[in-house]
Design a protein around this motif. Sequence first.
Motif, PDB file in Angstrom:
ATOM      1  N   GLU A 130      36.033  35.921  37.644  1.00 32.64           N
ATOM      2  CA  GLU A 130      36.027  37.241  37.012  1.00 32.64           C
ATOM      3  C   GLU A 130      34.671  37.916  37.151  1.00 32.64           C
ATOM      4  N   SER A 131      33.598  37.157  36.947  1.00 34.67           N
ATOM      5  CA  SER A 131      32.268  37.746  37.088  1.00 34.67           C
ATOM      6  C   SER A 131      31.968  38.079  38.546  1.00 34.67           C
ATOM      7  N   ALA A 132      32.508  37.256  39.467  1.00 38.61           N
ATOM      8  CA  ALA A 132      32.320  37.550  40.889  1.00 38.61           C
ATOM      9  C   ALA A 132      33.023  38.845  41.263  1.00 38.61           C
ATOM     10  N   LEU A 133      34.201  39.074  40.699  1.00 47.68           N
ATOM     11  CA  LEU A 133      34.928  40.307  40.966  1.00 47.68           C
ATOM     12  C   LEU A 133      34.157  41.525  40.441  1.00 47.68           C
ATOM     13  N   ALA A 134      33.544  41.375  39.271  1.00 47.01           N
ATOM     14  CA  ALA A 134      32.745  42.467  38.695  1.00 47.01           C
ATOM     15  C   ALA A 134      31.552  42.786  39.593  1.00 47.01           C
ATOM     16  N   ARG A 135      30.888  41.750  40.077  1.00 50.05           N
ATOM     17  CA  ARG A 135      29.741  41.975  40.969  1.00 50.05           C
ATOM     18  C   ARG A 135      30.184  42.623  42.280  1.00 50.05           C
ATOM     19  N   LEU A 136      31.352  42.221  42.775  1.00 49.96           N
ATOM     20  CA  LEU A 136      31.876  42.837  43.999  1.00 49.96           C
ATOM     21  C   LEU A 136      32.078  44.330  43.819  1.00 49.96           C
ATOM     22  N   ARG A 137      32.604  44.728  42.672  1.00 49.14           N
ATOM     23  CA  ARG A 137      32.795  46.158  42.389  1.00 49.14           C
ATOM     24  C   ARG A 137      31.461  46.892  42.398  1.00 49.14           C
ATOM     25  N   LEU A 138      30.448  46.274  41.779  1.00 50.00           N
ATOM     26  CA  LEU A 138      29.129  46.910  41.710  1.00 50.00           C
ATOM     27  C   LEU A 138      28.512  47.054  43.093  1.00 50.00           C
ATOM     28  N   TYR A 139      28.478  45.959  43.865  1.00 47.04           N
ATOM     29  CA  TYR A 139      27.788  45.998  45.150  1.00 47.04           C
ATOM     30  C   TYR A 139      28.565  46.814  46.178  1.00 47.04           C
ATOM     31  N   THR A 140      29.884  46.746  46.125  1.00 46.21           N
ATOM     32  CA  THR A 140      30.685  47.555  47.052  1.00 46.21           C
ATOM     33  C   THR A 140      30.506  49.039  46.755  1.00 46.21           C
ATOM     34  N   SER A 141      30.504  49.397  45.484  1.00 49.44           N
ATOM     35  CA  SER A 141      30.293  50.800  45.101  1.00 49.44           C
ATOM     36  C   SER A 141      28.929  51.289  45.567  1.00 49.44           C
ATOM     37  N   THR A 142      27.922  50.427  45.458  1.00 51.33           N
ATOM     38  CA  THR A 142      26.564  50.809  45.852  1.00 51.33           C
ATOM     39  C   THR A 142      26.470  51.062  47.352  1.00 51.33           C
ATOM     40  N   SER A 169      20.856  44.946  52.684  1.00 50.47           N
ATOM     41  CA  SER A 169      21.010  43.576  53.181  1.00 50.47           C
ATOM     42  C   SER A 169      21.324  42.602  52.044  1.00 50.47           C
ATOM     43  N   GLY A 170      20.600  42.726  50.943  1.00 50.95           N
ATOM     44  CA  GLY A 170      20.849  41.859  49.795  1.00 50.95           C
ATOM     45  C   GLY A 170      22.222  42.085  49.199  1.00 50.95           C
ATOM     46  N   MET A 171      22.628  43.363  49.124  1.00 48.64           N
ATOM     47  CA  MET A 171      23.944  43.663  48.561  1.00 48.64           C
ATOM     48  C   MET A 171      25.058  43.144  49.460  1.00 48.64           C
ATOM     49  N   ALA A 172      24.884  43.260  50.770  1.00 47.96           N
ATOM     50  CA  ALA A 172      25.889  42.742  51.698  1.00 47.96           C
ATOM     51  C   ALA A 172      26.017  41.222  51.555  1.00 47.96           C
ATOM     52  N   THR A 173      24.881  40.543  51.373  1.00 41.13           N
ATOM     53  CA  THR A 173      24.912  39.101  51.143  1.00 41.13           C
ATOM     54  C   THR A 173      25.658  38.771  49.860  1.00 41.13           C
ATOM     55  N   ASP A 174      25.386  39.539  48.799  1.00 42.00           N
ATOM     56  CA  ASP A 174      26.054  39.300  47.520  1.00 42.00           C
ATOM     57  C   ASP A 174      27.553  39.559  47.615  1.00 42.00           C
ATOM     58  N   ILE A 175      27.962  40.536  48.414  1.00 45.14           N
ATOM     59  CA  ILE A 175      29.385  40.773  48.623  1.00 45.14           C
ATOM     60  C   ILE A 175      30.025  39.558  49.296  1.00 45.14           C
ATOM     61  N   GLY A 176      29.353  39.016  50.307  1.00 39.54           N
ATOM     62  CA  GLY A 176      29.868  37.818  50.977  1.00 39.54           C
ATOM     63  C   GLY A 176      30.010  36.644  50.025  1.00 39.54           C
ATOM     64  N   LEU A 177      29.003  36.427  49.174  1.00 38.13           N
ATOM     65  CA  LEU A 177      29.070  35.339  48.204  1.00 38.13           C
ATOM     66  C   LEU A 177      30.171  35.579  47.177  1.00 38.13           C
ATOM     67  N   GLY A 178      30.340  36.838  46.775  1.00 37.57           N
ATOM     68  CA  GLY A 178      31.398  37.164  45.829  1.00 37.57           C
ATOM     69  C   GLY A 178      32.772  36.926  46.413  1.00 37.57           C
ATOM     70  N   LEU A 179      32.957  37.282  47.686  1.00 35.56           N
ATOM     71  CA  LEU A 179      34.233  37.020  48.347  1.00 35.56           C
ATOM     72  C   LEU A 179      34.509  35.524  48.445  1.00 35.56           C
ATOM     73  N   ALA A 180      33.462  34.753  48.735  1.00 35.08           N
ATOM     74  CA  ALA A 180      33.627  33.300  48.806  1.00 35.08           C
ATOM     75  C   ALA A 180      34.083  32.739  47.467  1.00 35.08           C
ATOM     76  N   ALA A 181      33.509  33.254  46.372  1.00 42.38           N
ATOM     77  CA  ALA A 181      33.905  32.803  45.034  1.00 42.38           C
ATOM     78  C   ALA A 181      35.357  33.150  44.741  1.00 42.38           C
ATOM     79  N   LEU A 182      35.812  34.319  45.226  1.00 41.38           N
ATOM     80  CA  LEU A 182      37.208  34.702  45.005  1.00 41.38           C
ATOM     81  C   LEU A 182      38.161  33.799  45.788  1.00 41.38           C
TER      82      LEU A 182
END
Length: 231
Positions: free
Chosen positions: A175-187, A154-167
């Motif tokens: 750039e940091s949002a894209l890095a976090r997206l890679r991490l949370y999506t991979s997880t 649930s937390g990772m899905a929320t972080d993906i949403g926030l990362g997409l919003a930043a993009l």
Amino acid sequence: MLIREGDQRDLAVDIRLATLLAGIAGALNAAGFQAVGLFSANMTGNLSAFSDHLSLGELGAAALFGALLVVFIAGACTSGLLIEAGRKRQIRAIYAFSIVLEGLLLLLLGGVDIFIPAFDSSALLVLGLSFVMGLQNAATTRISNARVRTTHVSGMATDIGLGLAALFDRAPQRESALARLRLYTSTIIAFLIGGIVGVALYLTIGGYLLVFAAAILFAIALPEVKRAGTS
């Protein structure tokens, strides 16, 4: 992967750790549901079920879901105490030892599941897995400064949403949002694939899945113990 902490870690190391351990967590969570009909890592759902059964006066079922939450917290607490004791003694491999402990507990659970036939229908299996999930999630949270959470979808899905919003917003931290997206999506993908494989293997080999998962954890952690001792 299990030695450097916090800001000393790079994205590639966090992704490797997250995918390996989230895959195992997904497999164990799904296998536990297949065996018993309960999730070992879904504390949001378990807490909701606890409140639902409690409000209906179904105290036995409420106690079971409450116990899942308590043992998950106990696992996280055990991991935290182990890590803190290791850091005070400057044991560089303390996170690896935490994963080794997880593997040993899985060996124990797998052995009971294999050699005691009635155990596969018991809630004790999912309670043990819940403790293990708390142990693992606490270790990965501590070592990564909360960037890696292998059981908290649930937390990772929320972080993906926030990362997409930043993009989409072309924010300065794109750039940091894209890095976090890679991490949370991979997880999340690893957790999903682990769940699919975990159910298939549990239906095929039963408790040997837990032994197999323990072997993977040992393969991850023991080289890190050796590396910490020689560096």
